[in-house]
Enzyme design. Structure first.
Site, PDB file in Angstrom:
ATOM      1  N   ASP A 142       0.860  -1.177   0.000  1.00 33.42           N
ATOM      2  CA  ASP A 142       0.000   0.000   0.000  1.00 33.42           C
ATOM      3  C   ASP A 142       0.895   1.225   0.000  1.00 33.42           C
ATOM      4  O   ASP A 142       1.939   1.242   0.640  1.00 33.42           O
ATOM      5  CB  ASP A 142      -0.985   0.003   1.171  1.00 33.42           C
TER       6      ASP A 142
ATOM      7  N   GLU B 243      -8.163   4.423  12.283  1.00 32.41           N
ATOM      8  CA  GLU B 243      -7.148   4.233  13.321  1.00 32.41           C
ATOM      9  C   GLU B 243      -7.009   5.522  14.108  1.00 32.41           C
ATOM     10  O   GLU B 243      -7.451   6.584  13.671  1.00 32.41           O
ATOM     11  CB  GLU B 243      -5.807   3.851  12.686  1.00 32.41           C
TER      12      GLU B 243
END
Length: 252
Positions: A50, A137
Site C-alpha cells: 500500500d 485508526e
C-alpha cells in the site's frame, strides 16, 4: 473471509512461503524486521503493497516484476484532502497490470457522510478495481482532531461510510485498522465486514483473537524493487487458488 490457518500451520516455510529465515518472502526485504516466530508472513504466498505520496515516484513495472500481487493506493483523507500522487499511482499500477484499490483515511472530526462524498468525488468508478478501503485508526499526531468518539457512535459512522461507498462502487469497502483501535472500539462487533489488519509484531491470530481477515499488513519498513525507501508490505490470508477466487468474487 476465512483465515486459512490450517494451511499456514501445516505448510513448511521453505516449501509454501518461499521465504527466508527472517520470515519475509525472498523477493522483498525489511530494513527493520521483526523476529518472526510460528506463522510468519512468508507462510502466505500472496503479497502486496500500500502506497501514498510518501513513496515518491514509483516504477510500477519494476514493482510488478517483484511479484507484487496487489496494491492499495491512498486517495483521500477526511473531507477535504486528496493525495496528490493518487492519479499517477492509480494509472501506473493499471499500466503495470497490478490489481489496485483506493483507500480513504478516516478523520474522526468529520461525519461519515462528508467523507464518503469526498472519496466518491475523487475516486473514479473503475470496473475491475479492487474494493475501496476505509482506513480507521487513532491519529495521535493530528494537530486538529484529538477527539475519541464513543465506540458505538464510531461503529455506526463506519457502517454509514460502508453503505454509501459500497453502493457507489458495487463493492463494500474493506476495513483497515490497528490493534489498539480494534480493541478500543470493539470492532469485532461489526459483523459481516471484511478486515485488513495491521500487526507488525505478531500474526493476526495472536493480536486480533477470533477476528477473521482478508489482508494483513505485517511491516511498514519493507523494501520493494521500483520503490525508493520504505513501504508497507501486506499478505493475503489464503492460498493462490483462494486469491483467484477472491478476485473473481470481489472485482467487477
Amino acid at each position: 473471509m476465512r483465515q486459512f490457518l490450517a494451511f499456514a500451520l501445516v505448510c513448511g516455510l521453505a516449501a509454501c512461503g518461499g521465504g527466508r529465515i527472517d520470515g519475509i518472502p525472498h523477493r522483498f526485504s525489511d530494513i527493520d524486521p521483526y523476529d518472526w516466530r510460528g506463522i510468519t508472513p512468508a507462510h502466505h504466498p500472496i503479497h502486496g503493497i500500500d502506497v501514498s505520496r510518501y513513496q515518491g515516484d514509483i516504477n510500477w513495472h519494476r514493482v510488478a516484476a517483484s511479484d507484487v500481487a496487489f496494491a492499495f493506493i491512498k486517495a483521500t483523507e477526511g473531507g477535504d484532502h486528496a493525495d496528490p500522487a493518487f492519479a499517477q499511482n492509480w494509472q501506473g499500477a493499471a499500466r503495470a497490470g497490478i490489481p489496485r484499490g483506493a483507500y480513504h483515511f478516516y478523520y474522526l472530526c468529520r461525519s461519515a457522510e462528508e467523507q464518503a462524498a469526498w472519496f466518491i468525488a475523487n475516486v473514479p468508478y473503475t470496473p475491475g478495481a479492487l474494493p475501496p478501503v476505509l482506513d480507521v485508526e487513532w491519529n495521535h499526531q493530528s494537530r486538529t482532531c484529538r477527539t475519541r468518539p464513543d465506540p458505538a457512535v464510531l461503529r455506526a459512522e463506519i457502517l454509514t461510510f460502508q453503505r454509501i461507498v459500497g453502493v457507489r462502487y458495487g463493492q463494500r469497502p474493506l476495513i483497515y485498522t490497528t490493534v489498539d483501535f480494534w480493541s478500543d472500539n470493539e470492532l469485532w462487533k461489526l459483523r459481516g465486514e471484511e478486515f485488513w489488519l495491521r500487526s507488525v509484531a505478531g500474526h493476526p491470530r495472536q493480536k486480533f483473537p477470533g477476528q477473521s481477515w482478508a489482508f494483513w499488513q505485517y511491516t511498514g519498513t519493507g523494501v520493494v524493487q521500483g520503490i525508493s525507501g520504505q513501504t508497507d508490505l501486506n499478505a493475503f490470508a489464503g492460498t493462490e487458488a483462494d486469491w483467484s477466487t477472491w478476485l473473481m468474487r470481489r472485482r467487477l
